[in-house]
Design an enzyme around this catalytic site. Structure first.
Site, PDB file in Angstrom:
ATOM      1  N   SER A  88       0.820  -1.214   0.000  1.00 31.01           N
ATOM      2  CA  SER A  88       0.000   0.000   0.000  1.00 31.01           C
ATOM      3  C   SER A  88       0.854   1.264   0.000  1.00 31.01           C
ATOM      4  CB  SER A  88      -0.940   0.030   1.212  1.00 31.01           C
ATOM      5  OG  SER A  88      -0.331   0.630   2.334  1.00 31.01           O
ATOM      6  N   VAL A  89       0.176   2.374  -0.283  1.00 27.17           N
ATOM      7  CA  VAL A  89       0.808   3.688  -0.277  1.00 27.17           C
ATOM      8  C   VAL A  89       1.299   4.065   1.113  1.00 27.17           C
ATOM      9  CG1 VAL A  89      -1.358   4.921   0.187  1.00 27.17           C
ATOM     10  CG2 VAL A  89       0.464   6.073  -1.097  1.00 27.17           C
ATOM     11  N   LYS A  90       0.756   3.440   2.154  1.00 30.23           N
ATOM     12  CA  LYS A  90       1.097   3.800   3.525  1.00 30.23           C
ATOM     13  C   LYS A  90       2.533   3.424   3.903  1.00 30.23           C
ATOM     14  CE  LYS A  90      -2.849   5.605   4.727  1.00 30.23           C
ATOM     15  NZ  LYS A  90      -2.973   7.020   5.135  1.00 30.23           N
ATOM     16  N   ASP A  91       3.175   2.587   3.115  1.00 27.00           N
ATOM     17  CA  ASP A  91       4.597   2.306   3.370  1.00 27.00           C
ATOM     18  C   ASP A  91       5.405   3.603   3.363  1.00 27.00           C
ATOM     19  OD1 ASP A  91       3.799  -0.312   3.283  1.00 27.00           O
ATOM     20  OD2 ASP A  91       5.134  -0.909   1.649  1.00 27.00           O
ATOM     21  N   ALA A 134       4.797   5.547   6.616  1.00 29.21           N
ATOM     22  CA  ALA A 134       5.368   4.814   7.749  1.00 29.21           C
ATOM     23  C   ALA A 134       6.869   5.049   7.844  1.00 29.21           C
ATOM     24  CB  ALA A 134       5.069   3.325   7.617  1.00 29.21           C
TER      25      ALA A 134
END
Length: 461
Positions: A47-50, A53
């Protein structure tokens, strides 16, 4: 061959970002603008959330908030937690992730596979409730001496996209991008990427937010919706509606509301027509992008972020039985469906008096008792149906002098009925009701009717 001759990353963290653009070849309108998806599901965590994070952890290390061997805590629907789990594994941190109970089972399993401690908490509670995702995560961090990542208010979240995603899109399109579309969750992706593209283009690029139509961001009532990892739910008992600081409201030029059904079916269409297995929030963003592209010309160029993989939602958006059960699919053939047998119902807030209920001019005899939402007149989300009122019994109680009009309906409300989907076969739905005499009928997850079961109507209630 020496080690320096190897064309490879030194760690999985270096593989975050640098995702490709992929043109939608079959679903985009032929006469409109070309549409390219920014394939964020190809990040290591899916996901884009890597990106956020890694950015948040590195910023905390630089500031000294996160010490070697420390404890990371975060509240998330799952994707940011997965990104943090990858970073924590690589850099030697302990991780505790608080997730709402509406998150997919797959996300919980992925988090546990990376070694994260997962705490599941109710999602449909007021922000001030100690069990709320953000409150519980904050308390765990305080009690353990951990570092709270706080993606919703952490400036390193949008910074990741201002420094990474935005420049990548500008470079990949050689500055030809004219419209950028992204969903709004924490707001980090659209705020950081959109701001960069506007700066790089001297304001030429238009930024469009995509949002579930019941989300507050696009002017909805804040009631529950079915698309994960996007939008802004507002519990009716929340004292103050606080929006994330990661969301810079001045960046989007417009926020487009998209219904759950359109989001889910668009995601399924992308899998079957484009070979792209994506989450429903990608369906939300792509649906908005397709609407937009149809109004543009071939000289324009639309880029839309598709934030995560559909592999995390196989038990939900790609499970036909699950979708039928909530009324999102109506594809049963050659036998009667629930829609053909459903009767009308009505709904009223749990704060109603007996007089208000008796004066309520609604269809049917079984009424859904709901969480009160001022000004909302549409069908309630099943998640906010708290009980059932048999209005015939209430009338009988009034006639017998057992209830006064000023009394609350509380003592006359029974448990909520089970639920069946509008498009399920009537045979399968009544079998699933089992011992119950009736069930709520759902259309797109919202109560729109009642189905009588095996019991006779006069015995229902």
């Amino acid at each position: 061959m020496t080690e320096t001759d190897v064309d490879a990353f030194d760690s999985v963290l270096e593989a975050i970002g640098g995702t490709p653009l992929i043109r939608l070849a079959r679903v985009a309108p032929e006469a409109g603008a070309p549409v390219y998806v920014k394939a964020e599901f190809l990040n290591p965590g899916g996901s884009v959330k890597d990106r956020a994070a890694l950015s948040m952890v590195l910023a905390a290390e630089r500031s000294g908030e996160l010490k070697p061997g420390g404890h990371i805590v975060e509240g998330t629907s799952g994707n940011t937690g997965i990104g943090l789990a990858i970073v924590a594994a690589q850099r030697g941190y302990r991780l505790t992730v608080v997730v709402p109970d509406k998150s997919s089972r797959e996300k919980t399993l992925i988090l546990q596979a990376y070694g994260a401690e997962v705490v599941v908490t109710p999602g449909a509670v007021p922000r001030e409730d100690p069990a709320h995702v953000s409150q519980l995560a904050r308390r765990i961090a305080e009690e353990s001496g951990g570092w709270l990542a706080n993606q919703y208010d952490n400036p390193a979240n949008p910074a990741a996209h201002h420094e990474g995603t935005g420049p990548e899109i500008w470079r990949q399109t050689r500055g030809r991008v004219t419209h950028f579309v992204a969903g709004i969750g924490t707001g980090g992706t659209i705020s950081g990427t959109g701001a960069y593209l506007k700066e790089a283009s001297d304001g030429r690029v238009r930024v469009i937010g995509a949002d579930p139509d019941h989300s507050v961001y696009s002017g909805g009532d804040g009631s529950p919706y079915f698309v994960e990892s996007i939008g802004h739910y507002l519990h009716p008992d929340t004292a103050e509606d606080l929006w994330p600081e990661s969301y810079h409201r001045g960046v989007p030029d417009v926020v487009e509301p998209i219904g759950d059904r359109e989001s889910i079916l668009t995601a399924r269409r992308l899998a079957r027509e484009e070979g792209l297995l994506l989450g429903a929030s990608a369906g939300t963003a792509v649906a908005a992008a397709l609407r937009l592209a149809a109004t543009l010309t071939p000289d324009d160029l639309v880029v839309v972020v598709v934030p995560d993989s559909g592999r995390s939602y196989l038990s939900k958006y790609y499970d036909d039985e699950w979708l039928r059960g909530f009324g999102f699919l109506e594809d049963v053939e050659d036998e009667p469906t629930v829609a053909e047998a459903a009767g009308p119902c009505s709904w009223l807030p749990s704060t109603s008096s007996a007089g208000e209920a008796l004066d309520h001019d609604g269809p049917g005899e079984l009424w859904a008792v709901t969480v009160p939402r001022p000004g909302v007149t549409g069908s309630p989300a099943f998640a906010e149906v708290t009980g059932t009122l048999d209005v015939r019994r209430l009338r009988a109680a009034e006639a017998a002098g057992l209830v006064r009009r000023e009394d609350s309906i509380t003592g006359h409300v029974t448990e909520p009925l089970p639920a069946v989907g509008l498009g399920e076969s009537h045979r399968a739905a009544t079998a699933r009701i089992g011992a119950h005499d009736a069930a709520w009928v759902l259309t797109d997850g919202r109560v729109t009717g009642v189905l009588l079961g095996a019991g006779k109507p006069e015995t229902i209630g």
